[in-house]
Scaffold this motif. Structure first.
Motif, mmCIF file in Angstrom:
data_model
loop_
_atom_site.group_PDB
_atom_site.id
_atom_site.type_symbol
_atom_site.label_atom_id
_atom_site.label_comp_id
_atom_site.label_asym_id
_atom_site.label_seq_id
_atom_site.Cartn_x
_atom_site.Cartn_y
_atom_site.Cartn_z
ATOM 1 N N ILE A 93 0.844 -1.206 0.000
ATOM 2 C CA ILE A 93 0.000 0.000 0.000
ATOM 3 C C ILE A 93 0.870 1.242 0.000
ATOM 4 O O ILE A 93 0.619 2.212 -0.725
ATOM 5 N N VAL A 97 1.034 4.242 -2.908
ATOM 6 C CA VAL A 97 0.812 5.669 -2.621
ATOM 7 C C VAL A 97 1.993 6.496 -3.115
ATOM 8 O O VAL A 97 1.815 7.567 -3.727
ATOM 9 N N CYS A 98 3.197 6.016 -2.886
ATOM 10 C CA CYS A 98 4.386 6.749 -3.357
ATOM 11 C C CYS A 98 4.412 6.838 -4.877
ATOM 12 O O CYS A 98 4.753 7.877 -5.446
ATOM 13 N N LEU A 108 1.832 6.842 -6.865
ATOM 14 C CA LEU A 108 0.804 7.801 -7.282
ATOM 15 C C LEU A 108 1.296 9.226 -7.133
ATOM 16 O O LEU A 108 1.059 10.084 -7.988
#
Length: 517
Positions: free
Chosen positions: A26, A30-31, A33
């Motif tokens: 996860i 996120v990184c 994105l």
């Protein structure tokens, strides 16, 4: 020493989340994105900011004159020239185009390269197109450009019109004259059009609008204000001289900005792209001008057309000027494809003569295969689906058009034999003989109720008792009872009927009850 400070609820939740096995994937997502968002912001500022990158890697900055451009100030007033501007009409067919001779500059040349969507046939051919790269209105009546078999030298456009005897002429000049004074431009245009009319007065003359420019164009010395001013002067000239005006700008320009629609021009922002030419011809066919054909009949035989002399004009009047005042050596290169696939890569590029284009790949659709490349000039070699093209050193301002072709894969023929097995239902004839046998078997039974109508035909088999069966056809049967022909022909069939005297009386007893009355 452990801290006794109480953690906030969100901190406890975050710590619990990080301790789970799925926390690492996860966090990585996120990184990723965040990185994509940052890259998109950088690209946005690079392409849409004050300076935007072009396909050849150079930068483009908006001239101050563009910022003050008014898209409605100098546009053609259609209402004021209602009798001159061609109105919308029914869609004319291909015959309308075939009867029209197209004259013009490099944009006119492109009419012979592109065609309707889904068709490999171009809108025009050398038989009805005389387009000369870099030509201007001042050369209409003087430049010997068109060649015919049997003639030792080329002829001018007016002379070619007389030889080819078209029903109408659609002429489009002006892009190469945008640096000229507008009054001088109109005087030169009048002179050239008058020469065409004098050479062949039977052809209708339609003057096409100068196409709009793209806002991000190579030569920022050209402006849309110039284009609008020239077009307004052209429509006024047409009204004064009795010509018709084709306001094709309506199909090519963005109605809000006034500039050319997106992807309607090449990277140079001047030459029409495939999308632009298709939109133009859709407009031509739906704004047709068809009058009585007054050409002298029969038409003279037209000699075989050889086309325009290549590389006739070596200088480009609207070429981009470099820092030392020399004309740019870059030319537009466009990649297009036939039906059955698409292209991956920069399909519109500005490349220096002798330079190499960035790679473009042909991607076939499902059920299609790549068939090869073809270029208007130069060689594509034995390239596969990915092509890195080198621009020839003799390329002109019209640039190069490279087409990827696809072929459809033939379907497997194995499925076709199965339908031939379906004729098995031909076994159905077996039920047909059964009804023919049915009357033979029901004969010994009660024939009268089974088939009331055929019984009268059996009645003549025994002439004496059968009159009682005649009432099946009330009055005609007694007269038919002694019929000589059926009686002798039926005995063979009625042999089983002779053993049926008993059922016959039963019918006679019931029938007379109705006939007695």
């Amino acid at each position: 020493m452990a801290s006794n400070r109480k953690r906030a609820p969100w901190q406890r939740k975050l710590r619990a989340l990080l301790q789970k096995p799925a926390a690492l994937p996860i966090l990585a997502a996120v990184c990723g994105l965040i990185i994509v968002v940052i890259a998109a912001i950088v690209v946005w500022f690079t392409v849409l900011g004050g300076k935007s990158a072009t396909s050849d890697g150079s930068s483009w900055s908006e001239p101050a004159s563009d910022a003050s451009y008014d898209a409605t100030a100098d546009k053609v007033d259609v209402e004021a020239y209602k009798g001159t501007v061609l109105p919308e009409s029914e869609d004319a067919d291909q015959e309308y185009l075939d009867e029209t001779l197209f004259l013009g500059d490099s944009n006119t040349v492109r009419y012979m390269v592109y065609g309707p969507e889904g068709s490999e046939e171009p809108f025009t051919t050398i038989d009805n197109n005389i387009g000369v790269v870099s030509m201007g209105v001042q050369q209409i009546d003087s430049l010997k450009c068109e060649n015919f078999v049997g003639r030792s030298s080329a002829v001018t456009m007016p002379e070619a019109v007389e030889i080819m005897q078209p029903r109408r002429v659609i002429i489009g000049f002006g892009t190469n004259n945008l640096t000229m004074d507008v009054d001088t431009f109109i005087e030169e245009y009048k002179k050239g059009l008058a020469a065409i009319h004098e050479a062949y007065p039977y052809a209708d003359i339609i003057v096409n609008a100068i196409p709009p420019l793209d806002k991000q164009r190579s030569n920022t010395a050209l402006s849309m204000k110039q284009v609008d001013t020239f077009n307004s002067a052209i429509v006024q000239m047409c009204e004064e001289e009795g010509y018709k005006y084709l306001d094709s700008s309506q199909a090519l320009e963005d109605p809000v900005t006034g500039w050319a629609k997106t992807d309607y021009t090449l990277s140079d922002g001047v030459h029409l792209s495939q999308n632009g030419v298709r939109a133009l011809f859709e407009y031509i066919k739906t704004h047709a001008y068809i009058t009585e054909d007054t050409r002298p009949k029969p038409l003279k035989k037209v000699p075989e057309v050889q086309g325009v002399t290549p590389n006739l004009i070596t200088s480009d009047p609207i070429a981009v000027r470099g820092e030392n005042g020399q004309a740019s050596t870059k030319v537009p290169v466009e990649f297009v494809c036939s039906e059955g696939g698409s292209l991956s890569g920069a399909t519109s590029q500005m490349v220096a003569k002798g330079g190499t284009c960035s790679t473009v790949t042909a991607v076939p659709d499902e059920g299609w295969v790549f068939a090869g490349w073809a270029a208007t000039i130069g060689s594509t070699g034995g390239s596969g689906e990915s092509l890195t093209f080198t621009v020839p050193g003799d390329a002109d301002a019209n640039g190069v058009i490279i087409t990827a072709y696809f072929e459809q894969v033939e379907a497997e023929p194995t499925a076709t034999p199965e339908p031939t097995a379906t004729p098995a239902p031909t076994a159905s004839p077996s039920p047909k003989p059964q009804p023919t046998q049915a009357p033979a078997t029901p004969a010994p039974a009660t024939p009268a109720p089974a088939t009331p109508e055929p019984q009268p035909t059996q009645a003549p088999a025994t002439p004496e008792p059968q009159p009682t069966q005649a009432p099946a056809t009330p009055e005609p049967v007694p007269t038919e009872a002694p019929a000589p022909e059926p009686a002798p022909s039926e005995p063979a069939v009625t042999e089983p009927g002779e053993s049926k005297p008993a059922p016959a009386p039963e019918d006679t007893e019931s029938v007379p009850a109705s006939t007695a009355g």
